[in-house]
Design a protein around this motif. Structure first.
Motif, mmCIF file in Angstrom:
data_model
loop_
_atom_site.group_PDB
_atom_site.id
_atom_site.type_symbol
_atom_site.label_atom_id
_atom_site.label_comp_id
_atom_site.label_asym_id
_atom_site.label_seq_id
_atom_site.Cartn_x
_atom_site.Cartn_y
_atom_site.Cartn_z
ATOM 1 N N ARG A 140 -4.931 -5.865 -4.464
ATOM 2 C CA ARG A 140 -4.536 -6.016 -3.053
ATOM 3 C C ARG A 140 -4.634 -4.673 -2.345
ATOM 4 O O ARG A 140 -5.111 -4.590 -1.202
ATOM 5 N N GLY A 179 -7.291 -3.447 0.781
ATOM 6 C CA GLY A 179 -6.888 -2.769 2.004
ATOM 7 C C GLY A 179 -7.539 -1.414 2.172
ATOM 8 O O GLY A 179 -8.007 -1.061 3.266
ATOM 9 N N ALA A 184 -7.543 -1.117 6.246
ATOM 10 C CA ALA A 184 -6.109 -1.298 6.471
ATOM 11 C C ALA A 184 -5.448 0.054 6.738
ATOM 12 O O ALA A 184 -5.876 1.090 6.232
ATOM 13 N N LEU A 215 -0.272 -0.782 4.090
ATOM 14 C CA LEU A 215 -0.372 -0.714 2.639
ATOM 15 C C LEU A 215 0.907 -0.239 1.955
ATOM 16 O O LEU A 215 1.062 -0.416 0.741
#
Length: 397
Positions: free
Chosen positions: A238, A242, A247, A252
């Motif tokens: 994940r 990001g 992201a 994050l």
């Protein structure tokens, strides 16, 4: 994630059965005067009966060569049937889970020497049939003494301690990654994400013992309805998604905090965990099997293009498992030098596409390089299937 990765792939038990009856533990058989007309494989067949109080009757014309026993269970209970050397108890071939009234083939290769069938019925003591002597000096196929749980307990304990040490390193490197994200240095985070992730990717034989923590720390989107936006998509991948898809550090931070917390919880619980000694040989095979299926196809790439680095970490993890089992392997597996050479070839092939531990994206490799890498990995996985077969713990009494 180990549990995501094995979903949908062939059951390894099928690989083990094939290895035990053929390449890994080839062995002995008998024959009719000539192959029956309905023997489409063209090999001599002998029907061997097993029943309550009797094991392996019907083998009356021993000869050397590749042959087939058609094992018929005339009892009312399931049984396992092994073909063994009655002196050393080395196993040449086996049929597992033979149901009442059923018949299954055992294709094996026999040389000159003594052989016997060993029957291990459910809920009853083992029985060994009469010894059959095969004349001549033809070489026998490979065999392996049965591995007991006691044989692999020391290696399992040593490996579990090694994993505990790796967790200390993992926690430290995950902490560095979290620090990068907390202060907004995403360039450093992309570098330190890989450093931390590769530590985890060397620990493959322990994933099953990690249980749900493996999915929390290294899970993919497999089985998640929401894909990369699913609330249950957490951990290394994940954060990877990001970091390589724009992201912000603020977005994050929760995932970095969750990752370090999950690693910390796993590390604290590890001293109470107990790895299954019965799985060590199987895991040595599955680590690289998953590498072929998921890393060398790019299926676990969420933006970092680090699959080749992960493959190298997986190979290091495989070698760690094998190092603990090496004495047991050497006593049972005549092709150990070929396995070592195969792993060395895979390592050399990876080194040939990397530079000082830095690897290009899979898509940057030429077709020839991809084929060389796939061939080297496939060969290693095939040889490791033999190790899984040999360490498939079976009854001896």
């Amino acid at each position: 994630m180990f549990r995501d990765r094995v979903a949908g792939r062939p059951v390894v038990a099928g690989v083990l059965a094939l290895a035990l009856s053929g390449a890994a533990l080839a062995g002995c058989a008998a024959h009719r005067a000539a192959p029956a007309a309905d023997d489409a494989d063209g090999l001599p067949h002998t029907t061997v009966q097993v029943s309550l109080g009797r094991c392996g009757t019907g083998w009356s014309h021993p000869r050397s060569g590749v042959q087939v026993f058609d094992i018929h269970n005339a009892s009312d209970a399931p049984t396992e049937v092994d073909l063994i050397d009655p002196r050393t108890q080395a196993v040449y071939g086996e049929v597992e889970g033979l149901g009442p009234g059923t018949t299954r083939p055992m294709q094996v290769t026999v040389g000159g020497g003594s052989y016997a069938f060993k029957c291990l019925p459910d809920d009853a003591d083992a029985m060994t049939g009469g010894t059959v002597t095969v004349p001549g000096h033809a070489p026998a196929g490979p065999s392996a003494p049965a591995v007991s749980e006691q044989d692999v307990i020391p290696a399992t304990i040593a490996y579990q301690k090694w994993i505990g040490g790796r967790m200390t390193v993992l926690a430290a490197r995950a902490g560095v990654l979290k620090g990068d994200i907390d202060r907004g240095d995403l360039a450093a985070a992309r570098r330190d994400w890989l450093t931390a992730h590769l530590v985890y990717e060397t620990m493959g034989a322990a994933y099953d013992t990690f249980g749900a923590a493996d999915g929390e720390i290294n899970g993919t989107t497999a089985g998640l309805d929401g894909g990369v936006t699913d609330k249950d998509f957490t951990g290394f991948h994940r954060i990877e998604y990001g970091l390589w898809h724009g992201a912000s550090a603020a977005a994050l931070k929760p995932f970095a905090a969750r990752l370090t917390a999950d690693i910390g919880a796993l590390r604290r619980s590890w001293p109470q965990a107990r790895m299954d000694p019965l799985q060590m040989g199987l895991r040595a095979h599955e680590i690289l099997e998953n590498t072929v299926q998921f890393e060398l196809t790019g299926r676990t790439d969420y933006g970092s293009h680090s699959n080749l680095a992960t493959a190298a970490a997986n190979l290091a993890g495989t070698r760690e498992v094998l190092s603990g089992l090496r004495a047991q392997i050497a006593a049972r597996y005549r092709a150990l030098p070929q396995l070592d050479a195969s792993l060395a070839r895979l390592s050399g092939t990876l080194d040939g596409v990397g530079h000082g531990g830095h690897y290009p994206p899979l898509d940057d490799l030429s077709r020839t390089r991809r084929e060389q890498l796939d061939a080297a990995a496939d060969d290693a996985v095939e040889r490791l299937a033999d190790i899984a077969a040999i360490f498939d713990i079976r009854r001896t009494s």
